[in-house]
Enzyme design. Structure first.
Site, PDB file in Angstrom:
ATOM      1  N   ALA A 274       1.013  -1.302   0.046  1.00 27.66           N
ATOM      2  CA  ALA A 274       0.143  -0.082  -0.166  1.00 27.66           C
ATOM      3  C   ALA A 274       0.774   1.260  -0.126  1.00 27.66           C
ATOM      4  O   ALA A 274       0.391   2.331  -0.625  1.00 27.66           O
ATOM      5  CB  ALA A 274      -0.923  -0.187   1.177  1.00 27.66           C
ATOM      6  N   CYS A 392       3.928  -1.068 -11.933  1.00 31.41           N
ATOM      7  CA  CYS A 392       4.336  -0.114 -12.796  1.00 31.41           C
ATOM      8  C   CYS A 392       5.744  -0.460 -13.719  1.00 31.41           C
ATOM      9  O   CYS A 392       6.744   0.290 -13.661  1.00 31.41           O
ATOM     10  CB  CYS A 392       4.651   1.398 -11.778  1.00 31.41           C
ATOM     11  SG  CYS A 392       5.851   0.705 -10.587  1.00 31.41           S
TER      12      CYS A 392
HETATM   13  C1  LIG Z   1       4.361   0.065  -6.091  1.00 32.70           C
HETATM   14  S1  LIG Z   1       4.582   0.178  -4.555  1.00 32.70           S
HETATM   15  C2  LIG Z   1       2.952   0.588  -3.924  1.00 32.70           C
HETATM   16  C3  LIG Z   1       2.504   1.981  -4.282  1.00 32.70           C
HETATM   17  C4  LIG Z   1       0.992   2.128  -3.619  1.00 32.70           C
HETATM   18  N1  LIG Z   1       0.164   1.021  -3.917  1.00 32.70           N
HETATM   19  C5  LIG Z   1       0.409   3.611  -4.191  1.00 32.70           C
HETATM   20  O1  LIG Z   1      -0.333   3.708  -5.102  1.00 32.70           O
HETATM   21  O2  LIG Z   1       0.807   4.453  -3.609  1.00 32.70           O
HETATM   22  C6  LIG Z   1       5.150  -1.408  -3.807  1.00 32.70           C
HETATM   23  C7  LIG Z   1       4.959  -1.490  -2.429  1.00 32.70           C
HETATM   24  O3  LIG Z   1       5.062  -2.548  -1.948  1.00 32.70           O
HETATM   25  C8  LIG Z   1       5.852  -2.857  -0.761  1.00 32.70           C
HETATM   26  N2  LIG Z   1       6.468  -4.284  -0.714  1.00 32.70           N
HETATM   27  C9  LIG Z   1       7.240  -5.005  -1.294  1.00 32.70           C
HETATM   28  N3  LIG Z   1       7.477  -6.142  -1.035  1.00 32.70           N
HETATM   29  C10 LIG Z   1       6.203  -6.327  -0.346  1.00 32.70           C
HETATM   30  C11 LIG Z   1       5.445  -7.486   0.611  1.00 32.70           C
HETATM   31  N4  LIG Z   1       6.097  -8.806   0.516  1.00 32.70           N
HETATM   32  N5  LIG Z   1       4.539  -7.426   1.100  1.00 32.70           N
HETATM   33  C12 LIG Z   1       3.908  -6.266   1.587  1.00 32.70           C
HETATM   34  N6  LIG Z   1       4.437  -5.024   0.774  1.00 32.70           N
HETATM   35  C13 LIG Z   1       5.414  -5.057  -0.135  1.00 32.70           C
HETATM   36  C14 LIG Z   1       6.970  -2.013  -0.919  1.00 32.70           C
HETATM   37  O4  LIG Z   1       7.320  -1.542   0.497  1.00 32.70           O
HETATM   38  C15 LIG Z   1       6.156  -0.629  -1.656  1.00 32.70           C
HETATM   39  O5  LIG Z   1       5.724   0.142  -0.725  1.00 32.70           O
END
Ligand SMILES: C[S@@+](CC[C@H](N)C(=O)[O-])C[C@H]1O[C@@H](n2cnc3c(N)ncnc32)[C@H](O)[C@@H]1O
Length: 443
Positions: A274, A392
């Site tokens: 998130a 993305c």
């Molecule tokens: C593309 S960003 C999300 C952007 C967000 N949805 C927004 O619109 O603002 C991906 C996110 O996934 C988190 N992330 C990475 N691996 C993860 C995991 N195994 N479980 C939960 N979150 C994870 C990262 O910390 C990052 O904040």
């Protein structure tokens, strides 16, 4: 604390409002990126060390971001115009930043006169610790470039990386996957991005927000149901109504996520990856849902809280790993958004450092992580519930290839969504490159 402030410099540093100071700061940030650090982190730590004020920070950021967008050309020119790699290493990056400014001639007016850039680069070299002896070399290299500019640029145009400003493997991958669009994808990635806002429909509308902007003399266009694009980017504290939660900064492609889920009041919804909370906030603006906003990075949870507080929204924000279940209370969700971690190859115009930091096999590694996330989340979705898979990225192994995960499941039906959106800048059609796949649980 003068020692800390001027650790980049020996003796007296150039004044903070000089181009020399800013070129040196940008060179240090670019050096850190070459050593593997992300550009925002590099700028943050450099500006902190230099105690740079807001104006200097802005200028350092500007030069360093532009340097990332012209790094291929600037490195090529540094190689052509020097006999051996300049030392200390920071001089290579100083030359790169100076070339970046000299290259700004393309079709528009130069921000600095060439002689100013050269003189200030020489001044920067003479102030940087251990670099003073090389100031003559900096002067000679930049003046030689200006004398033979057309010829050098002609040579640069014949080299793929120097021409396009991407690593060779990146160019090859875009050409392979998008044989008809590869040039426009690479070109869009080298443009500075627009500042697009999402209007908080609980507090305003695109029409009334546009009127508010007009009253403040800010020109903008409506480019989507909630999307208003400013003609000229500006710091968020100057955006009317930002502090009051009327709008958020969000690319138009990212604004397409929340409406795809068909959210209704009372639904239990999970945003599994998130932070910083852009799509979470949009979902909460659209309906009175009960949202769990999960992220595995504790530091980033604060960004979700900050965004929701500003907008007057609420979610159950949790620290947790979406490949695991220890954060889950066992109740199934009506909708899940899986905006998985990825290479970010579709948002290069916003993060121009990424192309230089990524490795060719990063996509495969990240695809394996997102497969584990999807596998775990699918079990947490109720029958008839919807899961929106988003990235993305423009690399098929991370997007369409992952969506195939569902093709082999007898309990999944693929619904209409956008699929692969390519980065686009064409009049009002202006967005990043995101992928959306929507799946419903059946059977
Ligand atoms: C593309 S960003 C999300 C952007 C967000 N949805 C927004 O619109 O603002 C991906 C996110 O996934 C988190 N992330 C990475 N691996 C993860 C995991 N195994 N479980 C939960 N979150 C994870 C990262 O910390 C990052 O904040």
């Amino acid at each position: 604390m003068p020692e800390q402030r001027f650790s980049l410099f020996s003796g007296k540093a150039p004044s903070m409002d000089s181009l020399a100071f800013r070129l040196a700061g940008a060179a240090e940030a670019v050096r850190q990126v070459a050593a593997g650090r992300s550009l925002p982190d590099a700028i943050q730590s450099t500006c902190q060390d230099l105690h740079a004020d807001a104006a200097s920070r802005g200028a350092i950021q500007d030069i360093a971001y532009n340097a990332m967008r012209k790094l291929g050309t600037a490195r090529f020119l540094t190689g052509r115009l020097t006999k051996r790699p300049p030392e200390p290493e920071i001089l290579q990056h100083l030359l790169i930043c100076a070339f970046t400014l000299l290259l700004q001639a393309d079709g528009s007016s130069l921000r600095y006169e060439p002689f100013t850039t050269v003189n200030q680069a020489v001044l920067a070299a003479s102030s940087i610790r251990g670099a003073a002896k090389a100031k003559g070399m900096v002067n000679a290299v930049l003046r030689n470039f200006l004398r033979g500019k057309d010829g050098f640029l002609q040579q640069a145009a014949e080299d793929g990386t120097a021409r396009w400003n991407y690593p060779a493997w990146w160019i090859a991958q875009v050409q392979e996957h998008y044989p008809d669009q590869w040039q426009s994808i690479l070109t869009v990635g080298n443009n500075a991005p627009p500042l697009t806002l999402r209007v908080n429909r609980r507090r305003s509308s695109t029409d009334s927000y546009l009127a508010l902007l007009q009253e403040s003399g800010i020109s903008a266009d409506i480019i989507g149901p909630y999307a208003v694009r400013l003609a000229h980017p500006m710091p968020v504290h100057r955006i009317p109504g930002f502090k009051e939660g009327l709008v958020s900064v969000q690319d138009y492609a990212a604004q397409l996520a929340a409406p795809l889920l068909g959210l209704k009041d009372g639904m239990r919804v999970l945003d599994a990856c998130a932070a910083p909370g852009g799509k979470s906030a949009h979902m909460l603006e659209l309906a009175d849902i009960r949202l769990t906003a999960l992220d595995c990075e504790e530091k980033r949870l604060a960004m979700i809280h900050q965004n929701l507080d500003r907008l007057g929204l609420h979610a159950d924000v949790r620290l947790g790993d979406a490949t695991q279940s220890d954060w889950w209370d066992g109740r199934l969700f009506d909708c899940i958004l899986a905006d998985v971690p990825c290479s970010a190859s579709g948002i290069i115009r916003r993060h121009p450092d990424i192309r230089w930091l990524r490795q060719p096999d990063d996509g495969k590694r990240l695809a394996a992580l997102s497969a584990a996330i999807l596998d775990n989340l699918w079990k947490k979705l109720r029958k008839d519930g919807k899961l929106l898979f988003a990235t993305c990225s423009i690399w098929p192994e991370e997007s369409i290839g992952q969506a195939d995960f569902f093709a082999f499941r007898s309990d999944a039906k693929r619904l209409d969504a956008f699929g692969q959106l390519l980065p686009t800048f064409n009049g009002l059609n202006d967005h990043d490159g995101l992928f959306y796949g929507l799946f419903q649980k059946i059977g």
